[in-house]
Design a protein around this motif. Structure first.
Motif, PDB file in Angstrom:
ATOM      1  N   PRO A  66      15.187  18.883  -8.916  1.00 12.87           N
ATOM      2  CA  PRO A  66      14.413  19.874  -8.157  1.00 12.87           C
ATOM      3  C   PRO A  66      14.195  21.140  -8.985  1.00 12.87           C
ATOM      4  O   PRO A  66      15.012  21.487  -9.842  1.00 12.87           O
ATOM      5  N   LEU A  67      13.103  21.803  -8.735  1.00 15.25           N
ATOM      6  CA  LEU A  67      12.787  23.026  -9.467  1.00 15.25           C
ATOM      7  C   LEU A  67      13.880  24.074  -9.310  1.00 15.25           C
ATOM      8  O   LEU A  67      14.144  24.847 -10.224  1.00 15.25           O
ATOM      9  N   SER A  68      14.538  24.083  -8.184  1.00 17.22           N
ATOM     10  CA  SER A  68      15.595  25.075  -7.951  1.00 17.22           C
ATOM     11  C   SER A  68      16.778  24.885  -8.897  1.00 17.22           C
ATOM     12  O   SER A  68      17.555  25.805  -9.114  1.00 17.22           O
ATOM     13  N   GLU A  69      16.909  23.699  -9.483  1.00 23.42           N
ATOM     14  CA  GLU A  69      18.002  23.415 -10.414  1.00 23.42           C
ATOM     15  C   GLU A  69      17.684  23.868 -11.838  1.00 23.42           C
ATOM     16  O   GLU A  69      18.583  23.969 -12.662  1.00 23.42           O
ATOM     17  N   LYS A  85      16.766  26.352 -14.833  1.00 21.20           N
ATOM     18  CA  LYS A  85      17.060  27.758 -15.126  1.00 21.20           C
ATOM     19  C   LYS A  85      16.031  28.330 -16.048  1.00 21.20           C
ATOM     20  O   LYS A  85      15.463  27.780 -16.857  1.00 21.20           O
TER      21      LYS A  85
END
Length: 113
Positions: A108-111, A113
């Motif tokens: 996921p994009l949230s993972e 950095k």
């Protein structure tokens, strides 16, 4: 070219062959050069798979030659009727199919950095 001395068994001569064409010549199997040019390694690998299943101990030389010829004809026939991609003799081609059946890794994009 390989010596065809009668004292040398067909399995020894095949083991010393340096080209697919030599296999076909030694065993007296007719072939289409176009097919051999595309699938030579695949044909020989498949023949090797067939040979690995055979038991030649105690067999007479004419029988061994006949069985080897039949295996080369069978292996060649596999690639007359199909393609190297369809037959998937080599690990890299087998893995390409099994890898495509695995779920794609999802990050996921949230993972990120």
């Amino acid at each position: 070219m390989i010596s065809s001395s009668p004292a040398t068994g067909i399995l020894d001569r095949l083991g010393k062959a340096s080209s697919a064409e030599e296999f076909f010549s030694l065993l007296g199997v007719e072939y289409d050069p176009k097919i051999v040019n595309v699938a030579r390694l695949h044909i020989l690998k498949r023949m090797g798979q067939y040979l690995a299943q055979e038991k030649f101990a105690g067999a007479a030389e004419p029988e061994i030659r006949t069985r080897c010829k039949a295996m080369l004809e069978r292996a060649y026939g596999d690639f007359v009727a199909s393609s190297p991609i369809d037959e998937r003799v080599f690990k890299v081609l087998k893995d390409a199919v099994s890898d495509s059946k695995k779920a794609a890794a999802f990050v996921p994009l949230s993972e990120l950095k």
